[in-house]
Design an enzyme around this catalytic site. Structure first.
Site, PDB file in Angstrom:
ATOM      1  N   ASN A 179       0.859  -1.188   0.000  1.00  0.00           N
ATOM      2  CA  ASN A 179       0.000   0.000   0.000  1.00  0.00           C
ATOM      3  C   ASN A 179       0.900   1.245   0.000  1.00  0.00           C
ATOM      4  O   ASN A 179       1.718   1.417   0.911  1.00  0.00           O
ATOM      5  CB  ASN A 179      -0.881  -0.052   1.261  1.00  0.00           C
ATOM      6  CG  ASN A 179      -1.798   1.139   1.375  1.00  0.00           C
ATOM      7  OD1 ASN A 179      -1.391   2.270   1.148  1.00  0.00           O
ATOM      8  ND2 ASN A 179      -3.035   0.902   1.754  1.00  0.00           N
ATOM      9  N   GLY A 199       1.393  -1.565   4.361  1.00  0.00           N
ATOM     10  CA  GLY A 199       1.765  -0.217   3.957  1.00  0.00           C
ATOM     11  C   GLY A 199       2.669   0.490   4.941  1.00  0.00           C
ATOM     12  O   GLY A 199       3.864   0.668   4.716  1.00  0.00           O
ATOM     13  N   HIS A 200       2.114   0.875   6.076  1.00  0.00           N
ATOM     14  CA  HIS A 200       2.794   1.797   6.974  1.00  0.00           C
ATOM     15  C   HIS A 200       4.152   1.295   7.430  1.00  0.00           C
ATOM     16  O   HIS A 200       5.146   2.049   7.403  1.00  0.00           O
ATOM     17  CB  HIS A 200       1.895   2.105   8.183  1.00  0.00           C
ATOM     18  CG  HIS A 200       2.453   3.178   9.054  1.00  0.00           C
ATOM     19  ND1 HIS A 200       3.277   2.905  10.126  1.00  0.00           N
ATOM     20  CD2 HIS A 200       2.359   4.522   8.988  1.00  0.00           C
ATOM     21  CE1 HIS A 200       3.636   4.043  10.695  1.00  0.00           C
ATOM     22  NE2 HIS A 200       3.095   5.041  10.023  1.00  0.00           N
ATOM     23  N   ARG A 211       3.412  18.597   2.449  1.00  0.00           N
ATOM     24  CA  ARG A 211       4.064  19.782   1.898  1.00  0.00           C
ATOM     25  C   ARG A 211       3.250  20.461   0.798  1.00  0.00           C
ATOM     26  O   ARG A 211       3.552  21.567   0.370  1.00  0.00           O
ATOM     27  CB  ARG A 211       5.435  19.387   1.321  1.00  0.00           C
ATOM     28  CG  ARG A 211       6.577  19.645   2.268  1.00  0.00           C
ATOM     29  CD  ARG A 211       6.722  21.137   2.530  1.00  0.00           C
ATOM     30  NE  ARG A 211       7.478  21.412   3.716  1.00  0.00           N
ATOM     31  CZ  ARG A 211       8.762  21.767   3.719  1.00  0.00           C
ATOM     32  NH1 ARG A 211       9.421  21.871   2.602  1.00  0.00           N
ATOM     33  NH2 ARG A 211       9.363  22.023   4.857  1.00  0.00           N
ATOM     34  N   ARG A 245      -7.155  12.762   1.395  1.00  0.00           N
ATOM     35  CA  ARG A 245      -6.082  13.189   2.313  1.00  0.00           C
ATOM     36  C   ARG A 245      -4.703  12.714   1.854  1.00  0.00           C
ATOM     37  O   ARG A 245      -3.706  13.299   2.222  1.00  0.00           O
ATOM     38  CB  ARG A 245      -6.365  12.714   3.738  1.00  0.00           C
ATOM     39  CG  ARG A 245      -6.251  11.235   3.914  1.00  0.00           C
ATOM     40  CD  ARG A 245      -6.318  10.853   5.373  1.00  0.00           C
ATOM     41  NE  ARG A 245      -7.654  11.072   5.905  1.00  0.00           N
ATOM     42  CZ  ARG A 245      -8.108  10.452   6.986  1.00  0.00           C
ATOM     43  NH1 ARG A 245      -7.316   9.629   7.649  1.00  0.00           N
ATOM     44  NH2 ARG A 245      -9.321  10.650   7.429  1.00  0.00           N
ATOM     45  N   HIS A 246      -4.657  11.591   1.115  1.00  0.00           N
ATOM     46  CA  HIS A 246      -3.341  11.182   0.602  1.00  0.00           C
ATOM     47  C   HIS A 246      -3.394  10.952  -0.915  1.00  0.00           C
ATOM     48  O   HIS A 246      -2.896  11.775  -1.664  1.00  0.00           O
ATOM     49  CB  HIS A 246      -2.728  10.008   1.380  1.00  0.00           C
ATOM     50  CG  HIS A 246      -3.662   8.945   1.871  1.00  0.00           C
ATOM     51  ND1 HIS A 246      -4.562   8.310   1.050  1.00  0.00           N
ATOM     52  CD2 HIS A 246      -3.808   8.393   3.106  1.00  0.00           C
ATOM     53  CE1 HIS A 246      -5.222   7.413   1.769  1.00  0.00           C
ATOM     54  NE2 HIS A 246      -4.804   7.438   3.010  1.00  0.00           N
ATOM     55  N   HIS A 251      -3.533  -5.003   7.685  1.00  0.00           N
ATOM     56  CA  HIS A 251      -3.659  -3.864   8.597  1.00  0.00           C
ATOM     57  C   HIS A 251      -2.770  -4.045   9.805  1.00  0.00           C
ATOM     58  O   HIS A 251      -2.912  -5.005  10.553  1.00  0.00           O
ATOM     59  CB  HIS A 251      -5.097  -3.585   9.052  1.00  0.00           C
ATOM     60  CG  HIS A 251      -5.313  -2.104   9.286  1.00  0.00           C
ATOM     61  ND1 HIS A 251      -4.779  -1.432  10.346  1.00  0.00           N
ATOM     62  CD2 HIS A 251      -5.950  -1.178   8.546  1.00  0.00           C
ATOM     63  CE1 HIS A 251      -5.102  -0.154  10.256  1.00  0.00           C
ATOM     64  NE2 HIS A 251      -5.812   0.038   9.167  1.00  0.00           N
ATOM     65  N   THR A 300      -8.122   3.283   8.476  1.00  0.00           N
ATOM     66  CA  THR A 300      -9.341   2.475   8.498  1.00  0.00           C
ATOM     67  C   THR A 300      -9.413   1.753   9.839  1.00  0.00           C
ATOM     68  O   THR A 300      -8.492   1.011  10.188  1.00  0.00           O
ATOM     69  CB  THR A 300      -9.308   1.445   7.343  1.00  0.00           C
ATOM     70  OG1 THR A 300      -8.894   2.122   6.166  1.00  0.00           O
ATOM     71  CG2 THR A 300     -10.657   0.823   7.136  1.00  0.00           C
ATOM     72  N   GLU A 341     -10.949  -9.481   2.790  1.00  0.00           N
ATOM     73  CA  GLU A 341      -9.653  -9.167   3.392  1.00  0.00           C
ATOM     74  C   GLU A 341      -9.875  -9.160   4.895  1.00  0.00           C
ATOM     75  O   GLU A 341     -10.643  -8.343   5.418  1.00  0.00           O
ATOM     76  CB  GLU A 341      -9.121  -7.804   2.929  1.00  0.00           C
ATOM     77  CG  GLU A 341      -7.764  -7.512   3.580  1.00  0.00           C
ATOM     78  CD  GLU A 341      -7.148  -6.184   3.149  1.00  0.00           C
ATOM     79  OE1 GLU A 341      -7.397  -5.727   2.015  1.00  0.00           O
ATOM     80  OE2 GLU A 341      -6.414  -5.602   3.981  1.00  0.00           O
ATOM     81  N   ARG A 395      -9.464   8.113  -0.864  1.00  0.00           N
ATOM     82  CA  ARG A 395     -10.473   8.481   0.140  1.00  0.00           C
ATOM     83  C   ARG A 395     -11.314   9.638  -0.376  1.00  0.00           C
ATOM     84  O   ARG A 395     -10.851  10.461  -1.163  1.00  0.00           O
ATOM     85  CB  ARG A 395      -9.796   8.898   1.445  1.00  0.00           C
ATOM     86  CG  ARG A 395      -9.020   7.785   2.126  1.00  0.00           C
ATOM     87  CD  ARG A 395      -8.470   8.253   3.451  1.00  0.00           C
ATOM     88  NE  ARG A 395      -9.490   8.244   4.470  1.00  0.00           N
ATOM     89  CZ  ARG A 395      -9.574   7.349   5.454  1.00  0.00           C
ATOM     90  NH1 ARG A 395      -8.681   6.403   5.577  1.00  0.00           N
ATOM     91  NH2 ARG A 395     -10.556   7.404   6.330  1.00  0.00           N
ATOM     92  N   HIS A 441      -5.558   3.742  -1.655  1.00  0.00           N
ATOM     93  CA  HIS A 441      -6.877   4.068  -1.113  1.00  0.00           C
ATOM     94  C   HIS A 441      -7.240   5.492  -1.526  1.00  0.00           C
ATOM     95  O   HIS A 441      -6.626   6.450  -1.052  1.00  0.00           O
ATOM     96  CB  HIS A 441      -6.827   3.945   0.417  1.00  0.00           C
ATOM     97  CG  HIS A 441      -8.145   4.143   1.101  1.00  0.00           C
ATOM     98  ND1 HIS A 441      -8.290   3.986   2.461  1.00  0.00           N
ATOM     99  CD2 HIS A 441      -9.367   4.485   0.646  1.00  0.00           C
ATOM    100  CE1 HIS A 441      -9.551   4.222   2.800  1.00  0.00           C
ATOM    101  NE2 HIS A 441     -10.225   4.542   1.708  1.00  0.00           N
ATOM    102  N   GLU A 497      -8.458   0.587  -3.042  1.00  0.00           N
ATOM    103  CA  GLU A 497      -9.187   0.520  -1.781  1.00  0.00           C
ATOM    104  C   GLU A 497     -10.125   1.712  -1.750  1.00  0.00           C
ATOM    105  O   GLU A 497      -9.729   2.833  -2.130  1.00  0.00           O
ATOM    106  CB  GLU A 497      -8.151   0.596  -0.660  1.00  0.00           C
ATOM    107  CG  GLU A 497      -8.640   0.080   0.654  1.00  0.00           C
ATOM    108  CD  GLU A 497      -7.568   0.256   1.719  1.00  0.00           C
ATOM    109  OE1 GLU A 497      -6.422  -0.200   1.514  1.00  0.00           O
ATOM    110  OE2 GLU A 497      -7.893   0.860   2.748  1.00  0.00           O
ATOM    111  N   ASP A 547      -0.089   4.460   0.022  1.00  0.00           N
ATOM    112  CA  ASP A 547      -0.778   5.682   0.476  1.00  0.00           C
ATOM    113  C   ASP A 547       0.148   6.649   1.215  1.00  0.00           C
ATOM    114  O   ASP A 547       0.033   7.861   1.084  1.00  0.00           O
ATOM    115  CB  ASP A 547      -1.910   5.337   1.457  1.00  0.00           C
ATOM    116  CG  ASP A 547      -3.066   4.626   0.796  1.00  0.00           C
ATOM    117  OD1 ASP A 547      -3.097   4.554  -0.446  1.00  0.00           O
ATOM    118  OD2 ASP A 547      -3.929   4.118   1.539  1.00  0.00           O
ATOM    119  N   HIS A 548       1.048   6.074   2.045  1.00  0.00           N
ATOM    120  CA  HIS A 548       1.805   6.977   2.919  1.00  0.00           C
ATOM    121  C   HIS A 548       2.924   7.727   2.206  1.00  0.00           C
ATOM    122  O   HIS A 548       3.446   8.701   2.751  1.00  0.00           O
ATOM    123  CB  HIS A 548       2.290   6.245   4.162  1.00  0.00           C
ATOM    124  CG  HIS A 548       1.124   5.868   5.026  1.00  0.00           C
ATOM    125  ND1 HIS A 548       0.211   6.800   5.457  1.00  0.00           N
ATOM    126  CD2 HIS A 548       0.685   4.671   5.461  1.00  0.00           C
ATOM    127  CE1 HIS A 548      -0.726   6.195   6.158  1.00  0.00           C
ATOM    128  NE2 HIS A 548      -0.470   4.908   6.171  1.00  0.00           N
TER     129      HIS A 548
END
Ligand code: PXP
Length: 237
Positions: free
Chosen positions: A7, A213-214, A18, A49-50, A191, A101, A151, A45, A43, A70, A9-10
Site C-alpha cells: 500500500n 503499507g505503513h 508539503r 487526504r493522501h 492492517h 481504516t 480481506e 479516500r 486508497h 481501496e 498511500d503513505h
C-alpha cells in the site's frame, strides 16, 4: 507462499504534508514492483487526504502487477472505480475523523447497498474484496452479497497489548480464514502488519495475499524502499 501487495498511500501522505509534487507514490509503486511485490494498493479516500485522482489514474497506466483500489462504497468513488477499472477493489468503511481504516465493514448491516455495488463492479469485470473483522457473521454476509474476496482485518492482532491477547486474535483470524475458505471466498489479510508480526499471519496457508503499507514506508525512510520491500517479502516466505 502468501503474496505481498504494498500500500503506497503513505508516500502520498508525505507529499500532501508539503502540498508539492514529491515524493511520488507512482514512482514508489514501480520500486515496490521491482523489489518483488505482486500488487499495489491505493486508497482513494473521499477527503483525498493522501491519494489524489491523478495518482490512481497514473497507477492504472503504470502498475505492471495488479492494482487494488481501496475505497469506501460512496457513489463518487464507485463512478471513479468503474471508469478506472483497477484489477480489483477492496471496499472499506470510511470515516472522515479516523487516522486510518478502523474496524472492518459491517457487511451484514448493508447487504442491499453492497450487493448492488458488487454487481455493478462485476458488470465492469472488477472483482470485489470486502475488508472485514475476523467474525463468522461477516464472513457469511460477504458470501451472501457476492464478494469474490474477503480481506481479514489483522488490526486487533497487530495492536494486541500482550501475547495472550495476540494469541486470541490470531485464533479468531485463523477461524475466519477457514470459514471463508469453506464458503468459497478467496482470502487476503492486512492492517498493522510489520516486521515482527507478519510471519505468523503468513503461515496461514489459505491466505493468498497480505496488504502492507505503513511499516514498509516507515522502514523505507531508514533503509530505502527497495530493501524495506525485500525484507517484508522474506517474512512472507
Ligand atoms: N488493508 C486495508 C483495508 C487498509 O485500510 C490498510 C490501511 O490503509 C491496510 C491494509 C494496510 O495497513 P498498514 O498501513 O497498517 O499496513
Amino acid at each position: 507462499m502468501v503474496q505481498l501487495a504494498i500500500n503506497v498511500d503513505h508516500v502520498a501522505t508525505l507529499r500532501q504534508a508539503r502540498g508539492i509534487d514529491e515524493p511520488d507514490p507512482v514512482l514508489a509503486a514501480g520500486i515496490c514492483e521491482l523489489a518483488g511485490a505482486v500488487g499495489i494498493v491505493a486508497h482513494l479516500r473521499e477527503d483525498r487526504r493522501h491519494m489524489q485522482d491523478r495518482d490512481v489514474q497514473l497507477l492504472r497506466q503504470t502498475v505492471k502487477t495488479k492494482l487494488n483500489l481501496e475505497m469506501g462504497a460512496a457513489e463518487e468513488i464507485i463512478q471513479i472505480a468503474l471508469n478506472l477499472k483497477p484489477d480489483m477493489v477492496t471496499l472499506v468503511p470510511e470515516k472522515r475523523e479516523e487516522l486510518t481504516t478502523e474496524g472492518g465493514l459491517n457487511v451484514a448491516d448493508q447487504k442491499e447497498h453492497l450487493t448492488s455495488t458488487i454487481s455493478r463492479m462485476s458488470s465492469a469485470g472488477i472483482p470485489v474484496s470486502l475488508f472485514i473483522d475476523p467474525d463468522s457473521d461477516q464472513v457469511q454476509a460477504s458470501k451472501e452479497v457476492g464478494a469474490t474476496f474477503v480481506e481479514i482485518h489483522t488490526g486487533r492482532y497487530s495492536d494486541a497489548a500482550n501475547k495472550v491477547e495476540q494469541n486470541r486474535e490470531f485464533d479468531l483470524i485463523a477461524k475466519a480464514v477457514d470459514e471463508a475458505h469453506e464458503a468459497g471466498l478467496r482470502i487476503n489479510a492486512g492492517h498493522g502488519l510489520n516486521y515482527v508480526n507478519t510471519a505468523r499471519i503468513a503461515s496461514l496457508e489459505k491466505i493468498e495475499e497480505l496488504s502492507i503499507g505503513h511499516a514498509v514506508m516507515a522502514r523505507a525512510i531508514f533503509v530505502g524502499l527497495d530493501q524495506a520491500v525485500r525484507e517484508i517479502l522474506a517474512l512472507c516466505k
